[in-house]
Design an enzyme around this catalytic site. Structure first.
Site, PDB file in Angstrom:
ATOM      1  CG  ASP A  89      -1.771  -1.253   1.322  1.00 37.64           C
ATOM      2  OD1 ASP A  89      -2.110  -1.821   0.265  1.00 37.64           O
ATOM      3  OD2 ASP A  89      -2.070  -1.684   2.450  1.00 37.64           O
TER       4      ASP A  89
ATOM      5  CD  GLU B 103      -9.060  -2.021  -2.434  1.00 39.72           C
ATOM      6  OE1 GLU B 103      -9.220  -1.967  -1.205  1.00 39.72           O
ATOM      7  OE2 GLU B 103      -8.777  -3.080  -3.026  1.00 39.72           O
TER       8      GLU B 103
END
Length: 524
Positions: free
Chosen positions: A13, A185
């Site tokens: 991430d 997302e």
């Protein structure tokens, strides 16, 4: 050439920024404390872990959070001399609901001090703070919808953030529902040539993962999708060495070049598709088309394992030492504890100088008070050695070397005490939560014991010794795939750790003293 991944081992991430000539990447840490790992580079090729900003319970309370909960997808930004870090704390992730809370902390320097958190919202995860050129700030995050017959990933929403009031204000706007790839997302927003660019992750974090670019002339949209989406993916190339590519973040160098960091995974070569090293961070150069869209500089949609060096001046860092002698007053940046901070009540570097003292607490299945300190495994081929002094008096007292994914899946070479055997070594295996003790018990004398683990791709072998020179194999060869995030199709997001731990299920906190810890990578 730059070899991908640039951040090896569990480092997912990635959120990248540049501040003058310095580059910083923030990555997720989930249930491991301190929260968020920030890496530093001068050239986009050489990186080192720098700091972990969420280092106190008043900022981050992880006690009791589920495995693969906690910190999800932090995002870094910088504006007018202040660093901003957004982070999510997922306290519940089972079933249809997501119990989570989104916060922001600030600091005048990347090294801190980082502020107490400001609460933002709980509507979804992966939030990003965009600083517009007119001085206004907007928070973007995905929206979670638990209702029957609804899409769980219910699009990307935006709301203005007022720094003077330290809260979100105004209308909540749904700016995109994503594409047919689904599972939209990870929003990241950039402004270039009067356009707002929205980079999102799609397809989920597994084999269908991808990154898609959208743009608009207003920050609130409407956003049009790149007609040649996705921008990067390995969904159609199952044999590519960098699988699960997606969830990108962009940065412009001081020379005007653009690069993207993104998630990927390197599977074991046994065909299992399992990745015990977890989700890693790689780098690709990207270029703008005349029509104003981004493309991989090398062409196509698949990432490259090797890319040309940037035109930035190379500035390598000194390599990390193999041995940690525990001579410092604080643990190094490589060490993490599980859910709770290290404090003198259970971990000490001073009670016995040049030793790490761990006081036994709860079991390896606990979500609350474990005495476990560990570091990421970042290579498929590595050796780990430690030396421990520990004198248990009961079967409820244990200490040793653990290869740990979570409370359900781990391998534990531990010292304990048995009524017949006395002090002895054994291997505990937890496989999908099923406890087992391998039928190898080795009585050992009082005094120092040396413990070793060797990982060679899909194989793990434990060893022990009494003099630090000669080694005896301990137990059978174990399978490293058990320490992967998708082992037995479980939906988890971390990576394999190796660590030191102690348990005392009597509650007397019997301590174990570890003299050193060696972590040696044999091949990246």
């Amino acid at each position: 050439m730059i070899q991908n991944p640039i951040l090896r081992g569990f480092n997912p991430d990635a959120s990248i920024i540049r501040v003058e000539d310095d580059y910083y990447i923030a990555t997720s840490t989930f249930e491991w404390f301190p929260g968020v790992l920030i890496h530093h580079s001068k050239d986009l090729m050489n990186w080192k872990p720098l700091t972990r900003p969420l280092d106190r319970v008043s900022q981050l309370n992880l006690r009791g959070v589920p495995s693969s909960g906690g910190i999800w997808a932090p995002s870094l930004s910088y504006c007018d001399g202040t660093f901003y870090l957004c982070f999510t704390n997922v306290v519940g992730r089972k079933g249809v609901y997501k119990d989570l809370h989104n916060y922001i902390v600030t600091a005048p320097s990347i090294d801190g001090p980082w502020s107490e958190p400001i609460y933002l919202n709980s509507s979804g995860f992966d939030h990003f703070l965009f600083h517009d050129t007119d001085g206004r700030k907007y928070l973007f995050n995905m929206q979670w919808d638990f209702r029957k017959n609804k899409k769980r990933f219910a699009g990307i929403i935006m709301q203005e953030f007022c720094p003077n009031e330290s809260k979100l204000i105004g209308e909540i706007m749904l700016i995109t529902e994503g594409t047919d790839l689904g599972v939209t997302e990870g929003p990241m927003v950039y402004k270039k040539d009067g356009c707002y660019y929205l980079l999102v992750a799609e397809g989920g974090t597994g084999p269908m993962h991808a990154a898609t670019l959208m743009r608009a002339t207003s920050v609130g949209g409407p956003y049009e999708v790149d007609p040649d989406y996705p921008m990067i993916t390995t969904r159609n190339t199952p044999d590519h060495p960098l699988q699960n590519a997606g969830h990108g973040s962009l940065v412009e160098t001081q020379l005007g070049d653009w690069y993207m960091v993104f998630i990927c995974s390197r599977p074991l070569p046994d065909g299992s598709k399992l990745s015990p090293l977890g989700r890693e961070t790689s780098l690709q150069k990207v270029t703008w088309t005349p029509e104003g869209w981004l493309r991989l500089a090398a062409g196509g949609k698949q990432p490259q394992l090797h890319i040309p060096e940037t035109e930035l001046t190379p500035q390598p860092f000194d390599p990390d030492p193999i041995r940690d002698d525990f001579d410092e007053r604080k643990l190094s940046v490589h060490w993490h504890t599980l859910r709770v901070p290290a404090d003198e009540s259970w971990l000490s570097l001073s009670e016995r100088p040049s030793y790490l003292r761990l006081k036994g607490r709860e079991s390896l299945t606990s979500l609350h008070h474990q005495s476990l300190v560990a570091r990421r495994i970042q290579s498929f081929t590595c050796e780990i050695v430690t030396c421990v002094e520990y004198e248990p008096q009961a079967f409820t007292q244990m200490a040793g070397l653990v290869l740990y994914y979570d409370e359900s899946d781990h391998y534990y070479l531990r010292i304990s005490h048995d009524d017949q055997l006395g002090k002895h070594l054994a291997i505990v295996v937890s496989d999908q939560g099923q406890y087992d003790e391998l039928d190898t018990y080795v009585p050992i004398p009082e005094g120092r014991v040396y413990l070793k683990a060797a990982m060679n791709f899909d194989q793990i072998q434990f060893f022990y010794g009494l003099d630090g020179q000669s080694w005896q194999p301990m137990g059978p060869t174990l399978y490293s795939g058990n320490l992967a995030d998708s082992y037995q199709s479980k939906l988890s997001f971390t990576g394999a750790f190796v660590g030191l731990c102690a348990q005392d299920l009597r509650g007397t906190r019997l301590h174990a003293d570890f003299d050193f810890f060696d972590y040696m990578e044999l091949d990246a």
